[in-house]
Scaffold this active site. Structure first.
Site, mmCIF file in Angstrom:
data_model
loop_
_atom_site.group_PDB
_atom_site.id
_atom_site.type_symbol
_atom_site.label_atom_id
_atom_site.label_comp_id
_atom_site.label_asym_id
_atom_site.label_seq_id
_atom_site.Cartn_x
_atom_site.Cartn_y
_atom_site.Cartn_z
ATOM 1 N N SER A 174 1.903 -9.739 -0.893
ATOM 2 C CA SER A 174 1.571 -8.309 -0.768
ATOM 3 C C SER A 174 1.933 -7.696 0.575
ATOM 4 O O SER A 174 2.166 -6.499 0.664
ATOM 5 C CB SER A 174 0.081 -8.106 -1.047
ATOM 6 N N GLU A 188 -10.584 7.175 4.117
ATOM 7 C CA GLU A 188 -11.213 6.292 5.090
ATOM 8 C C GLU A 188 -10.300 5.082 5.246
ATOM 9 O O GLU A 188 -9.411 4.839 4.436
ATOM 10 C CB GLU A 188 -12.584 5.819 4.602
ATOM 11 N N LYS A 200 0.815 -1.227 0.000
ATOM 12 C CA LYS A 200 0.000 0.000 0.000
ATOM 13 C C LYS A 200 0.844 1.270 0.000
ATOM 14 O O LYS A 200 0.431 2.291 -0.534
ATOM 15 C CB LYS A 200 -0.969 0.011 1.182
HETATM 16 C C1 LIG Z 1 -5.040 -4.025 1.644
HETATM 17 C C2 LIG Z 1 -4.293 -5.245 1.374
HETATM 18 C C3 LIG Z 1 -4.618 -6.108 0.293
HETATM 19 C C4 LIG Z 1 -5.813 -5.885 -0.589
HETATM 20 O O1 LIG Z 1 -5.781 -4.738 -1.375
HETATM 21 P P1 LIG Z 1 -5.577 -4.792 -2.951
HETATM 22 O O2 LIG Z 1 -5.918 -3.412 -3.378
HETATM 23 O O3 LIG Z 1 -6.493 -5.825 -3.500
HETATM 24 O O4 LIG Z 1 -4.157 -5.133 -3.197
HETATM 25 C C5 LIG Z 1 -3.826 -7.209 0.058
HETATM 26 N N1 LIG Z 1 -2.758 -7.488 0.840
HETATM 27 C C6 LIG Z 1 -2.408 -6.708 1.875
HETATM 28 C C7 LIG Z 1 -1.224 -7.084 2.692
HETATM 29 C C8 LIG Z 1 -3.162 -5.559 2.189
HETATM 30 O O5 LIG Z 1 -2.811 -4.786 3.222
#
Ligand SMILES: *Cc1c(COP(=O)(O)O)cnc(C)c1O
Length: 401
Positions: free
Chosen positions: A383, A118, A96
């Site tokens: 992610s 938000e 993010k």
């Molecule tokens: C917020 C989040 C997601 C989901 O958000 P996307 O916009 O679909 O990438 C996925 N993995 C993590 C670690 C997150 O914090």
């Protein structure tokens, strides 16, 4: 010669990827959004902006993040080899920050003083508060009372970073109301502030802009993978909530001979309210200012959704994903809470990596696909890291004994 279709272009001038996306805005916000579009097109080609973002990524975020061959996990699993793009190693622990730093820098170039957003579980709020602190901007994060009570550590983090956390106490007091509240705050102060969306969702130009800020993930990963192995992976996958980490990885591979899988949360099962598998079970609708596949009630309002991963429980999904599904370029599959749990513990134990519960969805699908593929390799976007999930894991899953 017949030209091959080129994927990954667009949106058109009105913000549509095929029939999805667009701008469904109250009239007062048309001008402020037009300004954001104009500013974004200007800075996207501005060498000072690009140089500053590059330097931030390198010296503040810790990019490039590595690609890692999960050898032990792959051998125990059998079949194709699994590689991880380590977005969990970013500053603040997830992808993010890639778009939040971009949005913060855009705000600075536009002369804005405040970032407004938000947050549900608090991950977007923390990443944006980090960007605000870095750029010396004010930050106002709207959050439902219910979520504030559930996510105390992230509320503390945002406050430590200097953000103002605005409690939202109407309706169900969760994410949906937090969006409404943040939108109202932006409406009241759009001269001085900018609204920062947390994924490839919302009105144009956010799906475009957030994708562009995230595509560094795929550009790096493609180059790193080629350097490590001398070829491209046979397949890639990522979890899909709103879809930003997935677009970040996918964009670089869309015109390659690589199979691409987006993994949606199936939660507890297929009944309404038990999952958030938007593209598998939703139909066309409008939410938060854009058109997409939507899990909806008969009257078109967003249906209740659930996933063990709070970053994935959104009833809509980014418009570019919807278009990629319809065109057949990307396949969207699902992973249940139970499959996610199994993959979570496997990655912890075999590799010494504690993933975010969101990311464990992608790992779970990679394990399944790798066995089916028998050979070759699959690249997964990891992610985020799981530090934020420790309380949930211990309470609901134990420690995996
Ligand atoms: C917020 C989040 C997601 C989901 O958000 P996307 O916009 O679909 O990438 C996925 N993995 C993590 C670690 C997150 O914090």
């Amino acid at each position: 010669m017949i030209a091959k279709p080129v994927h990954g272009q667009g949106p058109d001038e009105k913000g549509y990827f095929g029939k999805y996306g667009g701008m469904y805005l109250p009239p007062q916000l048309e001008k402020p959004f037009a300004e954001i579009i104009e500013a974004y097109h200007r800075i996207a080609n501005d060498s000072a902006f690009i140089a500053e973002l590059r330097s931030i990524r390198k010296t503040f975020q810790g990019r490039p993040t590595p690609v890692y061959h999960a050898r032990t996990l792959s051998l125990k699993n059998g079949g194709a080899h699994i590689y991880l793009k380590r977005e969990d190693l970013n500053h603040t622990g997830a992808h993010k920050i890639n778009h939040c730093m971009g949005e913060g820098l855009l705000a600075k170039f536009m002369g804005k003083k405040k970032l407004i957003a938000e947050t549900g579980a608090g991950q977007h709020g923390v990443a944006l508060a980090t960007a605000a602190a870095y750029f010396g901007l004010e930050c106002e994060i709207h959050m439902g009372d219910v979520d504030i009570a559930k996510q105390a550590p992230n509320v503390t983090r945002m406050k430590l970073l200097g953000a103002k956390v605005v409690p939202v106490s109407f309706g169900l007091r969760t994410l949906k109301e937090a969006v409404d509240s943040a939108f109202m705050a932006y409406l009241a102060d759009y001269e001085n502030s900018i609204y920062c969306i947390g994924s490839v969702v919302g009105p144009h130009p956010f799906p475009l802009m957030v994708r562009d800020f995230q595509k560094v993930v795929g550009i790096e990963a493609r180059e790193q993978f080629l350097e490590m192995t001398g070829q491209l992976p046979e397949a890639i996958c990522a979890c899909v909530g709103g879809g930003s980490n997935a677009m970040g990885l996918f964009t670089a591979f869309l015109n390659d001979p690589v199979a691409i899988y987006g993994v949606e949360p199936l939660g507890k099962g297929t009944a309404v309210g038990d999952h958030a598998a938007t593209m598998s079970y939703g139909r066309e609708g409008i939410i938060h200012g854009f058109k997409c596949y939507l899990l909806q009630n008969d009257d078109g309002s967003p249906a209740p959704v659930y996933s063990c991963a709070s970053g994935l429980d959104y009833p809509g999904v980014g418009p570019e994903h919807c278009h990629l599904k319809d065109s057949g370029r990307v396949q969207y599959v699902t992973c249940s809470d139970d499959q996610c749990k199994d993959a979570f513990f496997k990655l912890c134990r075999s590799e010494g990596i504690i993933p975010a519960i969101e990311s464990a969805h992608a790992v779970a699908y990679a394990l399944e696909k790798a066995r089916e593929m028998k050979k070759g390799s699959i690249l997964v976007n990891l992610s985020g890291r799981g530090d934020k999930d420790m309380d949930y894991v211990v309470e609901n899953w134990g420690i995996g004994e």
